[in-house]
Design a protein around this motif. Structure first.
Motif, PDB file in Angstrom:
ATOM      1  N   ASN A   1       0.824  -1.215   0.000  1.00  0.00           N
ATOM      2  CA  ASN A   1       0.000   0.000   0.000  1.00  0.00           C
ATOM      3  C   ASN A   1       0.854   1.260   0.000  1.00  0.00           C
ATOM      4  OD1 ASN A   1      -2.750  -0.889  -0.026  1.00  0.00           O
ATOM      5  ND2 ASN A   1      -2.515  -1.603   2.071  1.00  0.00           N
ATOM      6  N   ASN A   2       1.841   1.281   0.875  1.00  0.00           N
ATOM      7  CA  ASN A   2       2.638   2.501   1.015  1.00  0.00           C
ATOM      8  C   ASN A   2       3.457   2.803  -0.228  1.00  0.00           C
ATOM      9  OD1 ASN A   2       3.605   4.664   2.959  1.00  0.00           O
ATOM     10  ND2 ASN A   2       5.536   3.784   2.289  1.00  0.00           N
ATOM     11  N   ASN A   3       3.990   1.770  -0.860  1.00  0.00           N
ATOM     12  CA  ASN A   3       4.786   2.002  -2.069  1.00  0.00           C
ATOM     13  C   ASN A   3       3.970   2.726  -3.136  1.00  0.00           C
ATOM     14  OD1 ASN A   3       7.116   0.859  -1.076  1.00  0.00           O
ATOM     15  ND2 ASN A   3       6.809  -1.117  -2.060  1.00  0.00           N
ATOM     16  N   THR A   4       2.748   2.249  -3.356  1.00  0.00           N
ATOM     17  CA  THR A   4       1.896   2.877  -4.362  1.00  0.00           C
ATOM     18  C   THR A   4       1.462   4.276  -3.938  1.00  0.00           C
ATOM     19  OG1 THR A   4       1.094   0.741  -5.164  1.00  0.00           O
ATOM     20  CG2 THR A   4      -0.274   2.670  -5.630  1.00  0.00           C
ATOM     21  N   LEU A   5       1.126   4.435  -2.670  1.00  0.00           N
ATOM     22  CA  LEU A   5       0.671   5.740  -2.177  1.00  0.00           C
ATOM     23  C   LEU A   5       1.763   6.799  -2.282  1.00  0.00           C
ATOM     24  CD1 LEU A   5      -1.277   4.458   0.938  1.00  0.00           C
ATOM     25  CD2 LEU A   5      -2.293   5.686  -1.000  1.00  0.00           C
ATOM     26  N   ILE A   6       2.972   6.457  -1.876  1.00  0.00           N
ATOM     27  CA  ILE A   6       4.036   7.456  -1.932  1.00  0.00           C
ATOM     28  C   ILE A   6       4.450   7.727  -3.373  1.00  0.00           C
ATOM     29  CG2 ILE A   6       6.054   5.937  -1.726  1.00  0.00           C
ATOM     30  CD1 ILE A   6       7.171   8.034   0.296  1.00  0.00           C
ATOM     31  N   THR A   7       4.314   6.728  -4.237  1.00  0.00           N
ATOM     32  CA  THR A   7       4.568   6.946  -5.662  1.00  0.00           C
ATOM     33  C   THR A   7       3.571   7.947  -6.232  1.00  0.00           C
ATOM     34  OG1 THR A   7       5.486   4.749  -5.988  1.00  0.00           O
ATOM     35  CG2 THR A   7       4.628   5.856  -7.932  1.00  0.00           C
ATOM     36  N   THR A   8       2.299   7.766  -5.874  1.00  0.00           N
ATOM     37  CA  THR A   8       1.264   8.698  -6.309  1.00  0.00           C
ATOM     38  C   THR A   8       1.588  10.113  -5.840  1.00  0.00           C
ATOM     39  OG1 THR A   8      -0.391   6.937  -6.181  1.00  0.00           O
ATOM     40  CG2 THR A   8      -1.198   9.207  -6.203  1.00  0.00           C
ATOM     41  N   ALA A   9       2.026  10.209  -4.596  1.00  0.00           N
ATOM     42  CA  ALA A   9       2.366  11.518  -4.047  1.00  0.00           C
ATOM     43  C   ALA A   9       3.545  12.139  -4.796  1.00  0.00           C
ATOM     44  CB  ALA A   9       2.698  11.379  -2.562  1.00  0.00           C
ATOM     45  N   VAL A  10       4.557  11.351  -5.071  1.00  0.00           N
ATOM     46  CA  VAL A  10       5.749  11.862  -5.773  1.00  0.00           C
ATOM     47  C   VAL A  10       5.384  12.378  -7.158  1.00  0.00           C
ATOM     48  CG1 VAL A  10       7.932  11.159  -6.843  1.00  0.00           C
ATOM     49  CG2 VAL A  10       7.422  10.501  -4.489  1.00  0.00           C
ATOM     50  N   MET A  11       4.506  11.646  -7.848  1.00  0.00           N
ATOM     51  CA  MET A  11       4.150  12.032  -9.205  1.00  0.00           C
ATOM     52  C   MET A  11       3.382  13.348  -9.270  1.00  0.00           C
ATOM     53  SD  MET A  11       5.481   9.966 -11.359  1.00  0.00           S
ATOM     54  CE  MET A  11       6.836  10.287 -10.251  1.00  0.00           C
ATOM     55  N   ASN A  12       2.722  13.701  -8.161  1.00  0.00           N
ATOM     56  CA  ASN A  12       1.980  14.954  -8.118  1.00  0.00           C
ATOM     57  C   ASN A  12       2.678  16.028  -7.293  1.00  0.00           C
ATOM     58  OD1 ASN A  12      -0.243  13.927  -9.609  1.00  0.00           O
ATOM     59  ND2 ASN A  12      -0.996  12.899  -7.780  1.00  0.00           N
ATOM     60  N   ALA A  13       3.937  15.769  -6.938  1.00  0.00           N
ATOM     61  CA  ALA A  13       4.609  16.635  -5.969  1.00  0.00           C
ATOM     62  C   ALA A  13       5.155  17.919  -6.561  1.00  0.00           C
ATOM     63  CB  ALA A  13       5.739  15.867  -5.282  1.00  0.00           C
ATOM     64  N   ALA A  14       5.757  17.832  -7.751  1.00  0.00           N
ATOM     65  CA  ALA A  14       6.488  18.987  -8.270  1.00  0.00           C
ATOM     66  C   ALA A  14       6.260  19.142  -9.763  1.00  0.00           C
ATOM     67  CB  ALA A  14       7.981  18.832  -7.975  1.00  0.00           C
ATOM     68  N   PRO A  15       6.346  20.367 -10.272  1.00  0.00           N
ATOM     69  CA  PRO A  15       6.138  20.628 -11.706  1.00  0.00           C
ATOM     70  C   PRO A  15       7.371  20.307 -12.543  1.00  0.00           C
ATOM     71  CG  PRO A  15       6.586  22.679 -10.573  1.00  0.00           C
ATOM     72  CD  PRO A  15       6.559  21.618  -9.510  1.00  0.00           C
ATOM     73  N   VAL A  16       7.798  19.035 -12.508  1.00  0.00           N
ATOM     74  CA  VAL A  16       8.931  18.588 -13.308  1.00  0.00           C
ATOM     75  C   VAL A  16       8.504  17.361 -14.091  1.00  0.00           C
ATOM     76  CG1 VAL A  16      10.639  19.486 -11.674  1.00  0.00           C
ATOM     77  CG2 VAL A  16       9.840  17.126 -11.444  1.00  0.00           C
ATOM     78  N   GLU A  17       9.316  16.991 -15.093  1.00  0.00           N
ATOM     79  CA  GLU A  17       9.043  15.773 -15.841  1.00  0.00           C
ATOM     80  C   GLU A  17       8.970  14.600 -14.870  1.00  0.00           C
ATOM     81  OE1 GLU A  17       8.519  15.031 -19.047  1.00  0.00           O
ATOM     82  OE2 GLU A  17       8.509  17.146 -19.636  1.00  0.00           O
ATOM     83  N   ARG A  18       7.989  13.735 -15.061  1.00  0.00           N
ATOM     84  CA  ARG A  18       7.797  12.656 -14.101  1.00  0.00           C
ATOM     85  C   ARG A  18       8.957  11.664 -14.103  1.00  0.00           C
ATOM     86  NH1 ARG A  18       1.248  11.549 -14.236  1.00  0.00           N
ATOM     87  NH2 ARG A  18       0.720  13.385 -13.001  1.00  0.00           N
ATOM     88  N   SER A  19       9.583  11.453 -15.230  1.00  0.00           N
ATOM     89  CA  SER A  19      10.753  10.575 -15.250  1.00  0.00           C
ATOM     90  C   SER A  19      11.890  11.175 -14.430  1.00  0.00           C
ATOM     91  CB  SER A  19      11.208  10.340 -16.692  1.00  0.00           C
ATOM     92  OG  SER A  19      11.493  11.573 -17.327  1.00  0.00           O
TER      93      SER A  19
END
Length: 414
Positions: free
Chosen positions: A331-349
């Motif tokens: 659960n946590n791996n997916t949740l924190i990944t979701t958070a990281v992807m929406n965290a900053a205005p940079v390319e997701r890669s």
């Protein structure tokens, strides 16, 4: 694992939502199944050595802290390599990056199987980490680009490969390790040769090399960490990975099981991790929000580690805690990944590379530290210290809540 899901988000964000996604999940070109098979083998590397850690310690006359360096070298090299995988794949193409990763994994795992010295094995395991970084960073891009069922279904297929690899790795490691601790290393090398042949024949040539404009710079991930939100999640992941890899690298020494028994325990761990990461975590985020759900999972994980520290000599408590931890970590791996992807205005890669760099630093320090703490104090201390680090990650997130709370609103907008 988390970094691969991040790459999924990268590709998903580039898909036109107006184009319907057709085609069955199982009706894929042969090239997709070749990459799928190779993904399963690559992800076996995370838990493959778990069942044979005690045997390696005994047969190579190594201390527990020396054996846990097999995780430390693997994660340390992965951390650094994640910074360069984007730069490499943007220049040589996806296919050649995948093949290079497979070759490196095969060579270093085979050499590890013939090694007779713990320090040589630690170094070779680091080489395996380099190959794994190159492979997993680009495998999803290959599956999505080759799939005929649309991005969303391709991502599900890729997550299935992750789950199978993480689950089967310990089981295979236990089965081969019961014959010899060298078995899992040589087995992976042989499977990677098959994967290399399959990809070489079935996967089409990569697209032409990217233009200079689209080439990734080595400094891009470091520039991304200037965004406070991304830095917060990266540090939080490094902290909770102290608990994650204490469980993964040190728990085998206190369970009192043989190779088969350890393989079955970590099979249960891997199944729960895979199932919850794909099916349960998105629901938790939808119901409670990403930050709150993540904090709950981490607090529960800290409590499990605390129970392992208090009742270290009670076998069933440790075994049950390891298996249950798979659900919380999935659960946590997916949740924190979701958070990281929406965290900053940079390319997701780029966000993925920056986050993975910090995350794997924690994964590199924790295993060796756990072994040394047990040697200096007693076997309970590593789990207690791991629990404290996980709780610190929760406090750190909430202390910086104003910098990260926007991820829930961004997620709900999607």
């Amino acid at each position: 694992m988390a970094s691969t899901t991040q790459n999924a988000s990268t590709l998903n964000s580039n898909t036109n939502p107006l184009i319907p996604e057709e085609g069955s999940l199982l009706q894929q070109p042969k090239a997709v199944w070749a990459v799928f098979f190779a993904c399963i083998i690559a992800f076996m590397g995370l838990g493959l050595v778990d069942p044979i850690l005690p045997a390696i310690a005994e047969q190579l006359d190594a201390t527990h802290s020396q054996v846990t360096l097999l995780f430390t070298s693997y994660n340390a090299v992965m951390a650094v390599a994640m910074l360069i995988t984007g730069m490499i794949s943007s220049r040589v193409g996806i296919k050649w990056t995948l093949l290079a990763g497979i070759v490196i994994i095969a060579i270093f795992s085979a050499l590890g199987g013939f090694s007779s010295d713990i320090w040589a094995l630690v170094g070779l395991r680091g080489g395996w980490g380099l190959g794994n970084a190159l492979f997993v960073a680009t495998a999803l891009a290959a599956i999505v680009s080759l799939s005929n069922s649309g991005t969303a279904k391709a991502i599900i297929l890729y997550e299935a490969a992750i789950g199978l690899g993480i689950s089967v790795g310990p089981l295979l490691g236990g089965w081969l390790g019961a014959m010899s601790w060298r078995g899992p290393f040589l087995g992976v090398a042989a499977l990677m040769v098959i994967a290399f042949i399959g990809l070489s024949i079935l996967m089409p040539k990569s697209h032409s090399k990217n233009t200079a404009k689209s080439k990734t710079s080595l400094m891009d991930p470091f520039r991304a960490l200037k965004h406070r939100s991304l830095l917060v999640f990266g540090i939080a992941a490094a902290l909770y990975n102290f608990g994650f890899f204490t469980l993964l690298a040190y728990a085998p020494f206190v369970m009192g099981l043989d190779e088969h028994g350890l393989g079955l325990v970590f099979l249960g761990w891997g199944i729960l991790l895979a199932v919850t990461s794909v099916f349960m975590a998105p629901k938790l985020g939808e119901w409670f929000g990403t930050i709150k759900s993540m904090s709950i999972m981490l607090i529960l994980f800290a409590l499990l580690l605390g129970a392992m520290g208090i009742w270290t000599s009670t076998q069933w408590v440790v075994i049950a805690s390891v298996i249950l931890a798979g659900a919380l970590l999935g659960n946590n791996n997916t949740l924190i990944t979701t958070a990281v992807m929406n965290a900053a205005p940079v390319e997701r890669s780029t966000a993925s590379a920056a986050y993975s760099f910090l995350r794997f630093i924690g994964g590199a320090i924790a295993p060796f530290m756990a072994g040394k703490l047990a040697e200096i104090y007693n076997p309970s201390v590593p789990f207690i210290v791991g629990a404290v680090f996980v709780l610190i990650s929760v406090v750190f997130i909430w202390f910086n809540y104003k910098h990260v709370n926007h991820v829930d609103s961004v997620e709900s907008a999607h």
